[in-house]
Write a protein that holds these residues in place. Structure first.
Motif, short mmCIF file in Angstrom:
data_model
loop_
_atom_site.label_atom_id
_atom_site.label_comp_id
_atom_site.label_asym_id
_atom_site.label_seq_id
_atom_site.Cartn_x
_atom_site.Cartn_y
_atom_site.Cartn_z
N VAL A 12 0.86 -1.18 0.00
CA VAL A 12 0.00 0.00 0.00
C VAL A 12 0.90 1.22 0.00
O VAL A 12 1.80 1.33 0.84
N THR A 13 0.66 2.14 -0.92
CA THR A 13 1.57 3.28 -1.06
C THR A 13 0.82 4.48 -1.60
O THR A 13 -0.33 4.37 -2.06
N GLN A 14 1.46 5.61 -1.55
CA GLN A 14 0.86 6.85 -2.02
C GLN A 14 1.20 7.08 -3.49
O GLN A 14 2.24 6.62 -3.99
N MET A 15 0.34 7.83 -4.15
CA MET A 15 0.62 8.25 -5.53
C MET A 15 1.95 8.98 -5.59
O MET A 15 2.30 9.73 -4.68
N GLY A 16 2.68 8.73 -6.66
CA GLY A 16 3.94 9.42 -6.88
C GLY A 16 5.15 8.69 -6.33
O GLY A 16 6.29 9.02 -6.69
N ASN A 17 4.91 7.71 -5.45
CA ASN A 17 6.03 6.95 -4.89
C ASN A 17 6.60 5.98 -5.92
O ASN A 17 5.98 5.67 -6.93
N ASP A 18 7.81 5.49 -5.60
CA ASP A 18 8.46 4.44 -6.39
C ASP A 18 8.51 3.17 -5.54
O ASP A 18 8.87 3.23 -4.37
N ARG A 63 7.14 3.82 -16.96
CA ARG A 63 7.33 3.89 -15.51
C ARG A 63 7.59 2.51 -14.93
O ARG A 63 8.07 2.39 -13.80
N PHE A 64 7.23 1.48 -15.70
CA PHE A 64 7.43 0.10 -15.25
C PHE A 64 8.75 -0.41 -15.85
O PHE A 64 8.93 -0.38 -17.07
N SER A 65 9.64 -0.87 -15.01
CA SER A 65 10.91 -1.37 -15.52
C SER A 65 11.24 -2.70 -14.85
O SER A 65 11.45 -2.76 -13.64
N HIS A 77 10.07 -2.84 -11.03
CA HIS A 77 10.16 -1.53 -10.39
C HIS A 77 9.17 -0.59 -11.05
O HIS A 77 9.08 -0.54 -12.28
N ILE A 78 8.44 0.14 -10.22
CA ILE A 78 7.43 1.07 -10.74
C ILE A 78 7.72 2.47 -10.21
O ILE A 78 7.78 2.67 -8.99
N ASN A 79 7.91 3.38 -11.12
CA ASN A 79 8.16 4.78 -10.74
C ASN A 79 6.86 5.59 -10.77
O ASN A 79 5.93 5.27 -11.51
N SER A 80 6.84 6.62 -9.96
CA SER A 80 5.73 7.60 -9.99
C SER A 80 4.37 6.91 -10.05
O SER A 80 3.58 7.09 -10.98
N LEU A 81 4.10 6.13 -9.04
CA LEU A 81 2.88 5.33 -9.02
C LEU A 81 1.62 6.16 -9.20
O LEU A 81 1.51 7.28 -8.68
N THR A 109 1.05 -10.17 -5.87
CA THR A 109 1.28 -9.02 -4.99
C THR A 109 0.16 -8.03 -5.24
O THR A 109 -0.02 -7.55 -6.37
N ARG A 110 -0.61 -7.76 -4.19
CA ARG A 110 -1.71 -6.80 -4.33
C ARG A 110 -1.18 -5.41 -4.04
O ARG A 110 -0.81 -5.10 -2.91
N LEU A 111 -1.16 -4.59 -5.07
CA LEU A 111 -0.68 -3.20 -4.96
C LEU A 111 -1.87 -2.27 -4.88
O LEU A 111 -2.75 -2.30 -5.74
N THR A 112 -1.89 -1.45 -3.85
CA THR A 112 -2.93 -0.44 -3.70
C THR A 112 -2.27 0.93 -3.66
O THR A 112 -1.41 1.18 -2.80
N VAL A 113 -2.67 1.79 -4.59
CA VAL A 113 -2.12 3.14 -4.65
C VAL A 113 -3.19 4.11 -4.17
O VAL A 113 -4.30 4.14 -4.70
N LEU A 114 -2.87 4.87 -3.14
CA LEU A 114 -3.84 5.79 -2.54
C LEU A 114 -3.64 7.22 -3.03
O LEU A 114 -2.54 7.61 -3.41
#
Lengths: 114, 108
Positions: A12-18, A63-65, A77-81, A109-114
């Protein structure tokens, strides 16, 4: 002795994070994959590596590498989520890249971008 | 472009009843076709695959599928479902194109 493992299971992460997701397989396979499964369960191939070389690169934002340090590992790796990146990401592996090869999937992996 | 289509989004069957999940493909030559199962919170597991030979393919967990070129289909069947079969089922081709999935619910 998990065949294909992914870490973390939840992210779980914030928008803009890597952020990075790691994948490892202990099957001795030559080919590894990353898939994205959206909220409607639609599964789409993103990347595939064979012996550390990129062989499939679908229309995915740069942004996906993916990075493959060796043939047993394929990290994402995902930049600027962005909000739209929220999904379940699956890693998979197969013996080779042949058409009939069976793919073995990780638990996701469940990714949640807030 | 090659594609696979699963017409049924959700199917409900009674435990012990027979099951058929539909998959249609669009491809000129003989495709390689796969059925995967995804249990809740899990990754996908291969049930069976077809790439040549006998058009009736046996898989794990008592599943089978039949390749029918005349109907462009590769339907998954099981004669008697168990509660543990409740899951999401995906058809796929060798181009790593997956269908949209069919959710199977089992009722007692």
């Amino acid at each position: 002795d998990t065949a294909v493992s992914q870490t973390p299971k939840y992210l779980v992460t914030q928008m803009g994070n890597d952020k990075s997701i790691k994948c490892e397989q202990n099957l001795g396979h030559d080919t590894m994959y990353w898939y994205k499964q959206d909220s409607k369960k639609f599964l789409k191939i993103m990347f595939s590596y064979n012996n550390k070389e990129l062989i499939i690169n679908e229309t995915v934002p740069n942004r996906f590498s993916p990075k493959s340090p060796d043939k047993a590992h394929l990290n994402l790796h995902i930049n600027s989520l962005e909000l739209g990146d929220s999904a379940v990401y699956f890693c998979a592996s197969s013996q080779g890249g042949a058409r009939a090869d069976t793919q073995y999937f990780g638990p996701g992996t469940r990714l949640t971008v807030l | 472009a090659q594609s696979v289509t699963q017409p049924d989004i959700h199917i409900t069957v009674s435990e012990g009843a027979s099951l058929e999940l539909r998959c249609n493909y669009s491809y000129g030559a003989t495709p390689y076709l796969f059925w995967y199962v995804q249990s809740p919170g899990q990754g996908l597991q291969l049930l069976l695959k077809y790439f040549s030979g006998d058009t009736l393919v046996q898989g794990i967990k008592g599943f089978e599928a039949e390749f029918k070129r005349s109907q462009s289909s590769f339907n998954l069947r099981k004669p008697s479902v168990h509660w543990s079969d409740a899951a999401e089922y995906f058809c796929a081709n060798e181009k790593l194109t997956f269908g949209t999935g069919t959710r199977l619910t089992i009722i007692p």
